[in-house]
Design an enzyme around this catalytic site. Structure first.
Site, short mmCIF file in Angstrom:
data_model
loop_
_atom_site.label_atom_id
_atom_site.label_comp_id
_atom_site.label_asym_id
_atom_site.label_seq_id
_atom_site.Cartn_x
_atom_site.Cartn_y
_atom_site.Cartn_z
N THR A 45 2.75 8.33 120.36
CA THR A 45 2.53 7.17 122.02
C THR A 45 1.53 6.50 121.65
OG1 THR A 45 4.05 9.41 122.48
CG2 THR A 45 2.49 8.42 124.50
N HIS A 48 2.79 3.39 120.97
CA HIS A 48 3.75 3.20 121.58
C HIS A 48 3.15 2.33 123.38
CE1 HIS A 48 6.40 3.87 119.25
NE2 HIS A 48 7.15 5.45 119.62
#
Length: 346
Positions: A45, A48
């Site tokens: 994450t 991301h």
């Protein structure tokens, strides 16, 4: 204090974050807790977030200190804090919640209407100190190293949350398939083994990942690149298919695999993300196949996972890195070069 901060979104991981000097947070609020970070796990994450993928889902203001898998030692507490004290080791639930909105009253921490998410919406733990609150911290036994356990704050609780949902529909002798034996998948296998009597089949393209899955309790391992996975699952289950599928990859190819290997009434739990679900509606109607999303987990589930860790049921495979190596870690994960979980030591 020193903190690794994102100043602009980019696809270039080698220089994505800069090490800045920023003010140390203080426990100004009555329920505030300041944690001196011993370890902060690096997560996909984080990559991301760097790429800007989360801007459509949560408010973000740059520069931002990343890091949402945090554990350490309580450095300062607000005047109303009673459950922890200074000098105590803790692991932090990923979000700070209000405790008074309806989702909080229902125990749904991730749906808090006033949620603050360190590392996504507020400054996180890739720093020497982190500001959180009393509702987010869980005391640790002294035998538990906060640096080692840090990735359980997200990777562990997310895997546990998915497994707990799957276990509710697994009977002894059923088959559960784990797709991806990486940072989350290797935790998921251990949770499945500890919480159910189902047979576990693990899928991964890396030989070392399949070997790890075998060591952690999987009854069967498969290489999707060289083996006919649907045929192998059909043979393993005597034609029934897998009752529960946990997809820790979340790519187009892995989500598409679900209907081909699932039994009637099976669920595919989407844990990893980045891909899409492209299935005709009839796929969900025929056999009542279901896709279920996974968003971290509840505070109480992190407590339950910590209990499994304390009993030796779940172990993390981690590699430690200094804060100055932060971009090296981002780049390594982008290229799939990290086994288990990477932990930053600020």
């Amino acid at each position: 204090m020193r903190a690794a901060r994102l100043h602009e979104y980019t696809d270039e991981m080698h220089d994505a974050l800069s090490i800045d000097d920023v003010p140390r947070p203080e426990a100004d609020g009555p329920d505030d807790v300041v944690v001196e970070i011993e370890g902060a796990g690096w997560c996909q994450t984080d990559n991301h977030v760097i790429e800007g993928m989360w801007t459509e889902y949560v408010p973000q203001e740059l520069p931002l200190t990343l890091g949402h898998e945090n554990a350490g030692i309580v450095a300062e507490i607000g005047e109303n804090v009673e459950t922890v004290e200074e000098g105590q080791p803790v692991i932090c639930h990923p979000v700070r919640t209000c405790g008074v909105c309806r989702p909080c009253r229902l125990g749904e921490d991730m749906y808090c209407e006033n949620v603050a998410f360190p590392g996504l919406t507020h400054d996180g733990g890739f720093a020497e100190y982190l500001l959180t609150n009393e509702r987010a911290v869980i005391p640790l036994e002294e035998a538990i190293d906060p640096t080692d356990i840090a990735p359980h704050a997200d990777a562990g609780i997310t895997a546990y949350h998915a497994v707990k949902k799957a276990v509710a529909d697994l009977n002894p002798g059923d088959t559960a398939v784990v797709i991806g034996v990486g940072g989350l998948g290797h935790i998921g296998i251990q949770c499945l083994d500890a919480m159910s009597a189902a047979d576990i089949v693990a899928l991964d393209i890396k030989p070392e990942a399949r070997e790890l899955a075998d060591e952690l309790g999987a009854q069967e391992t498969l290489d999707p690149n060289t083996e006919d996975v649907p045929a192998e699952i059909e043979a393993f289950t005597d034609g029934t298919g897998a009752q529960q599928i946990l997809d820790f990859v979340g790519a187009d190819g892995t989500t598409a695999l679900g209907p081909d290997i699932g039994a009637a009434g099976a669920d595919l739990h989407v844990v990893g993300y980045g891909g899409h679900v492209h299935e005709p509606a009839q796929t969900l109607v025929d056999g009542e196949f279901g896709y279920r999303g996974t968003l971290v987990g509840r505070y109480a589930e992190l407590q339950e996972l910590v209990a499994l860790v304390e009993r030796g049921e779940v172990e993390l495979h981690t590699t430690r890195y200094d804060l100055d190596e932060i971009n090296t870690v981002a780049e390594k994960l982008e290229h799939g070069e990290i086994e288990g979980r990477a932990v930053i030591e600020p």
